[in-house]
Design a protein around this motif. Structure first.
Motif, short mmCIF file in Angstrom:
data_model
loop_
_atom_site.label_atom_id
_atom_site.label_comp_id
_atom_site.label_asym_id
_atom_site.label_seq_id
_atom_site.Cartn_x
_atom_site.Cartn_y
_atom_site.Cartn_z
N THR A 1 5.23 5.48 3.17
CA THR A 1 5.32 6.72 3.93
C THR A 1 6.76 7.15 4.19
O THR A 1 7.01 8.32 4.46
CB THR A 1 4.58 6.60 5.28
N GLU B 1 -1.02 2.70 6.95
CA GLU B 1 -1.65 3.83 7.63
C GLU B 1 -1.17 3.95 9.07
O GLU B 1 -0.96 2.95 9.75
CB GLU B 1 -3.17 3.66 7.63
N HIS C 1 2.22 0.54 11.11
CA HIS C 1 2.78 0.40 9.77
C HIS C 1 3.38 -0.98 9.54
O HIS C 1 3.60 -1.75 10.47
CB HIS C 1 3.89 1.43 9.56
N GLU D 1 0.85 -1.18 0.00
CA GLU D 1 0.00 0.00 0.00
C GLU D 1 0.89 1.24 0.00
O GLU D 1 2.07 1.14 -0.31
CB GLU D 1 -0.94 -0.03 1.21
N SER D 2 0.39 2.37 0.34
CA SER D 2 1.14 3.63 0.24
C SER D 2 2.42 3.60 1.08
O SER D 2 2.43 3.15 2.22
CB SER D 2 0.26 4.79 0.70
#
Length: 134
Positions: free
Chosen positions: A10, A27, A31, A7-8
């Motif tokens: 960071t 998120e 994490h 996923e994203s």
């Protein structure tokens, strides 16, 4: 080209030697941390850590040792010291520095300081100095 199935992302950081890298995805505050090694024209997953309350990765200037740190109000100052050896990542120590605002390695890679800066946190200011093992 290698596509990372996550996923994203960071946070991303290269080891100074340039053969290991780490990124944090997902998120906040929980994490996933991924460690990879670059081999001859190949990228190999070394370790994945699930549900870690960390926001940044800081590699030692010597390489092979990194600090995963929970910097910011969501993370409560978790610190994890990791070492790369024999194609695996091993945790050397897990501790905390409450309200941590930043961390810096010394140029030799033997010590790291964590601190609470007055410019970002007006109370409980101070610092700790750790050796590379935590």
């Amino acid at each position: 080209m290698y596509v990372f199935p996550v996923e994203s992302i960071t946070k991303f950081a290269w080891e100074p030697e340039g053969r290991l890298f780490c990124f944090i995805s997902g998120e906040a505050p929980s994490h996933t941390v991924h460690f990879y090694e670059m081999e001859e024209k190949q990228i190999k997953l070394v370790k994945t850590l699930e549900r870690r309350n960390v926001s940044t990765v800081i590699w030692s200037p010597r390489g092979e040792v990194c600090l995963l740190a929970g910097i910011g109000s969501k993370y409560n100052g978790l610190l994890e010291f990791w070492h790369y050896a024999a194609n695996s990542m091993e945790m050397m120590e897990s501790t905390e520095h409450f309200l941590i605002t930043d961390a810096e390695w010394d140029p030799s890679g033997r010590f790291v300081t964590t601190y609470v800066s007055y410019t970002r946190q007006q109370h409980e200011n101070g610092y700790n100095i750790w050796d590379f093992r935590g």
